[in-house]
Write an enzyme that holds these catalytic residues in place. Structure first.
Site, PDB file in Angstrom:
ATOM      1  CD  GLU A  36      -1.804   1.835   2.849  1.00  0.00           C
ATOM      2  OE1 GLU A  36      -1.722   0.804   3.535  1.00  0.00           O
ATOM      3  OE2 GLU A  36      -1.570   2.922   3.413  1.00  0.00           O
ATOM      4  CD  GLU A  75       7.547   3.687   1.398  1.00  0.00           C
ATOM      5  OE1 GLU A  75       6.636   3.883   2.616  1.00  0.00           O
ATOM      6  OE2 GLU A  75       7.932   4.895   1.008  1.00  0.00           O
TER       7      GLU A  75
HETATM    8 ZN    ZN Z   1       1.191   1.910   7.053  1.00  0.00          ZN
END
Ligand code: ZN
Length: 964
Positions: A64, A137
């Site tokens: 995401e 990330e």
């Molecule tokens: Zn998050």
């Protein structure tokens, strides 16, 4: 009907959504589209995928984040951030649920809306998810030849923060306990240790497998043309064909034996308090009438301070505050979770017994007024449809997915009229409706699990040790060559993160031009009327037949020692009872007759005065037919409160204390900010006294001696009442249509004829404290919240609209890069209050302290040498205008207008601000560097965090305060 590759499956007009819904099927790919056309100018779009995880590595969550880090058509490092910088978006984010991932956007500007959709569609279907993005990330080893190695990664750090919060752990464990045999027993967000097991290969496979149109559900909402929706999607989907998709979400089989699950949480050294929840598996979410009924049942059990289950738990004296999420409706099967915080671990069975005894009693018969209150509250909420700042369309999307994601009817959860009427009819016919629900789903339901969370003082340290040991073992296992390789990789990632995007790539990201922006502000209707000596601000807005009314009572006369009592006093007005009704009855009547009635203090600086604006606001809302009831209740709570309820007061006090303690770790930045601001403006000091660390201190002190000091406390409440229940200096605020306003004015006149007219003398002891220039607030946590602040007005700065543009850019470009991307913190903020002159810079869930402070201190230098091309400057201006033009529902408009009136921000000043924003130039950034430089030399520092912070603070001679 077939058009642009889509086949129409169904069409329905629905009153509940104010328009028409069409369900479309994309022939070539199998993608589904729910397209809702109505008058809402706040247009919404979302694309959602079923993303069932197979482990707790957080792969769905990391993905995401990662897909928003560059795509085929928009190959910049973070197109998402470019959009945030320069769009009029009213919503732009992404969410990972236990079984789905959603990418929603919203905007009230059509071209802007299309721009957002273009970037999001390319991001999800053609992301550039390189190994470096995964490392940034997700997780990586940050290796250095002469410094200790550390694990880094945005999600890794975010989840360490989540796992530092006992509340979050309890929530996650409660869900997992209800679904032990299927994928809801995994953490789709990522459990920190499991995150470190995730490979890049597994990560890209997850994308290839689930981010496909055949697995997608698209959603549109608002007044944009439908034809364009179809066209836009079809051209995006043209590159795909149908793919066999297995993303089925299995059902949790029902178990026939209750269970008890024990877990530990990281606690401070002297912490002895445990928490418990009891959790039941309910029916499937697609049974919409039952879902609505269960929402009402939740209200009956827990919704009000006097609701029987809440009351029984609180009055049992076994704990401090209610635990558990209540009714959860987002998953394929609903569940219900309730319990108690701040208990003695040995008493968990007594808590369970209290819950079941209460439920058994209720199954025998529920009071009629409790049922009326629950039905009215649910109905009011459905009709008002007030999702606050979250766009209405997106709230509808999330509701719709509770059936649609599992191949059910997407419209069923939106159509509440039929189930509501049916429930009302069944009740009218005398059916023991809610009693049966209690029996079926709670008492006789054997599929339930209790979760007991106990404190473990050594856990935070053990986690840190384990992390270091794991890293050391890894380092030892690496050959010298491998070590050099890792150091090289770390350097490469850093280079990548610090290399500016290519101008062509940045230029590809669509944005509005200054000419596309409205030249002027849209004023909020405001007519100043009078009721006796009080100003009444009337806002003529279409509120769908609802009256929003508030009275502001000045706190000017309240001495400083009583300020910390104001929040509890405010709660006492509506939650402690009156001379006519006890607190339970009062709560029930408020719920049965109104859409809510509550009080809270607020403090602000103002342009027109030196000191603080300080008010207690009592505000309520009701439908037109119940306005009289609303006013009768307002008069009663204001003029006849019953402060003679020591037990009830003690409960509220403990609840208040527990809530604040539990917010320390998940929302530490709020406390740091309040603490920093307190030294610069008296209004901020009052806010800290009644909401910050000082407030927590006073709650604890009061709780410790309440039994012996009740009489004094009661006298304090009475004194406050004496000082506040006056109409001198009061202000009234009203939002509705004129025909309703006339009725309200008559009522208001009657109401306030009972209030004493005098204005008490102002308190003369409000004074900012002399706080240390650097403070460490220590709690058991694995993350930090770091902040710095200064008062720019004290440094001769005068407000100019360009500061909105400059600080927005500073946050979205500089702080984002340095603190989030390179530093690994979850976020960073930078705010300036034009009323008090206070500038604050804050980090959120941050693994660093010194490094973040360096970044804060480097902000002036960054601005001084900044080069922005025309496009970047335009983006920054568009973004700042987006903030000014923030979309608001009618009640929010009424409140905003009141706030402007009180603080002296006139329409003329706002118009000037807009002009200054639109006219911002690069020179303004450079000039502001000087302001920041002065600020840096006068700055104060404050941070909240764990062992790491304590060590740092000791080395730097900061003042250390242990608050947990
Ligand atoms: Zn998050």
């Amino acid at each position: 009907m077939q058009t642009h590759g889509f086949t129409l499956i169904r069409e329905e007009a629905a009153q509940e959504i104010g328009g028409t819904a069409r369900l479309w099927h994309h022939a070539a790919t199998g993608a589904q589209l729910l397209s809702i056309r109505n008058q809402d100018e706040n247009k919404c779009f979302g694309v959602c995928f079923r993303t069932p995880p197979a482990d707790s590595s957080g792969v769905a969550h990391i993905l995401e984040h990662s897909v928003l880090c560059g795509s085929e058509r928009f190959p910049t490092r973070e197109p998402f951030v470019e959009l945030l910088k320069g769009s009029l978006q009213t919503f732009l984010n992404a969410f990972t649920f236990p079984d789905k991932t959603c990418y929603p956007v919203a905007s009230a500007n059509l071209q802007d809306f299309y721009n957002l959709i273009d970037v999001y569609l390319d991001a999800v279907f053609h992301p550039r998810i390189t190994e470096d993005i995964f490392r940034q990330e997700g997780w990586h080893v940050s290796a250095d030849s002469d410094a200790p190695w550390v694990y880094k990664g945005v999600v890794y750090n975010e989840m360490k923060g989540v796992y530092s919060s006992p509340e979050s752990v309890l929530g996650e464990q409660s869900q997992q306990a209800v679904f032990p045999d299927m994928l809801y027993s995994l953490d789709s967000g990522g459990e920190p240790e499991s995150i470190l097991q995730l490979s890049y290969e597994a990560f890209t496979n997850f994308h290839a497998r689930y981010y496909h149109p055949s697995n997608a559900r698209f959603f549109f909402w608002g007044d944009d043309p439908e034809e364009d929706r179809l066209k836009r999607l079809d051209s995006e989907l043209a590159r795909f064909s149908t793919s066999p998709m297995d993303s089925h979400i299995p059902l949790q089989p029902r178990r026939d034996c209750p269970r008890l699950i024990e877990h530990a949480y990281a606690a401070g050294a002297d912490e002895t308090r445990a928490m418990i929840t009891v959790n039941w598996l309910l029916c499937e979410s697609n049974r919409t009438e039952e879902a609505l009924a269960l929402e009402m049942l939740e209200h009956i059990l827990l919704g009000l301070p006097g609701s029987p289950l809440r009351r029984a738990l609180i009055e049992s004296g076994l704990g401090e505050d209610i635990a558990g999420a209540g009714l959860e409706t987002d998953l394929q099967q609903m569940y219900f979770s309730v319990g108690l915080k701040g208990i003695d671990a040995g008493a968990y069975a007594e808590v369970e017994k209290c819950i079941f005894d209460t439920l058994a009693e209720l199954a025998g018969g529920i009071a009629a007024d409790a049922v009326e209150a629950a039905v009215n509250s649910a109905e009011f909420a459905l009709r008002e449809n007030n999702s606050g700042r979250f766009p209405r369309g997106l709230a509808a999307m999330v509701r719709s997915l509770s059936t649609w994601l599992y191949d059910g009817d997407p419209l069923a959860p939106l159509r509440y009229e039929a189930p509501l009427a049916s429930i009302k009819n069944r009740l009218a016919a005398g059916e023991k409706f809610f009693e049966t629900l209690i029996k079926t789903w709670l008492l006789d339901n054997t599929h339930r699990a209790s979760v007991l969370l106990t404190p473990d003082a050594g856990m935070a340290q053990r986690r840190e040790d384990a992390e270091s040991a794991r890293l050391q073992a890894f380092r030892d296992r690496c050959t010298e060559e491998e070590q050099l390789g890792l150091i090289d990789e770390t350097r490469k990632l850093h280079t990548l993160q610090t290399t500016p995007d290519r101008p062509e790539a940045l230029a590809a990201i669509p944005h509005l031009q200054l000419a596309d922006l409205p030249k002027h502000n849209t004023p909020i209707p405001l007519e100043e009327r009078r009721i006796a000596a009080m100003p009444l601000l009337f806002h003529d807005l279409d509120t769908s037949g609802i009256v929003y009314f508030e009275i502001l009572l000045p706190l000017t006369a309240v001495p400083q020692r009583l300020i910390a009592l104001v929040p509890l006093f405010a709660r006492a007005l509506t939650e402690m009872g009156t001379q006519q009704r006890d607190f339970a009855k009062l709560g029930m009547d408020i719920a049965a007759k109104t859409g809510g009635l509550d009080a809270h203090p607020f403090f602000s600086a103002g342009l027109k005065q030196q000191g603080a604006l300080a008010f207690l606001s009592l505000h309520g809302k009701a439908t037109a037919d119940k306005v009289d009831d609303l006013f009768a209740l307002m008069v009663e709570v204001l003029l006849q409160p019953d402060f003679n309820q020591p037990e009830r007061f003690a409960q509220m006090l403990l609840e208040e204390k527990a809530r604040l303690e539990h917010s320390l770790v998940p929302a530490g930045h709020g406390l740091v900010s309040a603490r920093l601001r307190a030294r610069y403006h008296v209004s901020a000091w009052l806010a800290e006294l009644s909401g910050g660390v000082t407030y927590l201190d006073s709650l604890r002190a009061r709780a410790a001696k309440l039994e012996t000091a009740w009489d004094a406390c009661r006298q304090d409440l009475l004194d406050l009442h004496g000082l506040l229940a006056q109409c001198g200096g009061a202000v009234l605020n009203l939002t509705c249509r004129p025909e309703l306003a006339a009725r309200v004015e008559v009522l208001a006149k009657t109401l306030f004829s009972g209030l004493p007219q005098q204005t008490p003398a102002p308190a003369d002891d409000w004074l900012c404290p002399d706080l240390s220039a650097a403070e460490a607030l220590c709690v058991p946590a694995q993350v930090n919240y770091v902040g710095t602040a200064a008062n720019l007005f004290a440094l001769d700065y005068h407000y100019h609209g360009s500061v909105n543009v400059i600080l927005r850019h500073l946050r979205m470009a500089y702080l984002w890069e340095r603190v989030r991307v390179q530093g690994g913190a979850y976020g960073a903020f930078c705010t300036f209050d034009r009323l008090s002159g206070i500038l604050t810079l804050l980090s959120y869930r941050d693994p660093n302290i010194a490094r973040t402070l360096d970044a804060f201190n480097g902000a002036a230098e960054y601005l001084r040498t900044l080069q922005l091309d025309k496009r970047e400057l335009t983006r920054a201006i568009v973004g700042a205008i987006g903030d000014v033009d923030a979309y608001m529902l009618p009640d929010a408009k009424g409140s905003a207008s009141l706030m402007r009136w009180l603080t002296g921000i006139t329409d003329e000043l706002r118009e000037q601000m807009r002009e200054e924003i639109l006219g911002t130039r690069l020179q303004d950034f450079h000039a502001f560097a000087e302001v920041l430089d002065k600020a840096r030399h006068n700055a104060h520092y404050c941070a909240l965090g764990g062992n790491q912070l304590e060590e740092y603070a000791r080395g730097q001679d900061w003042k250390i305060t242990k608050i947990l």
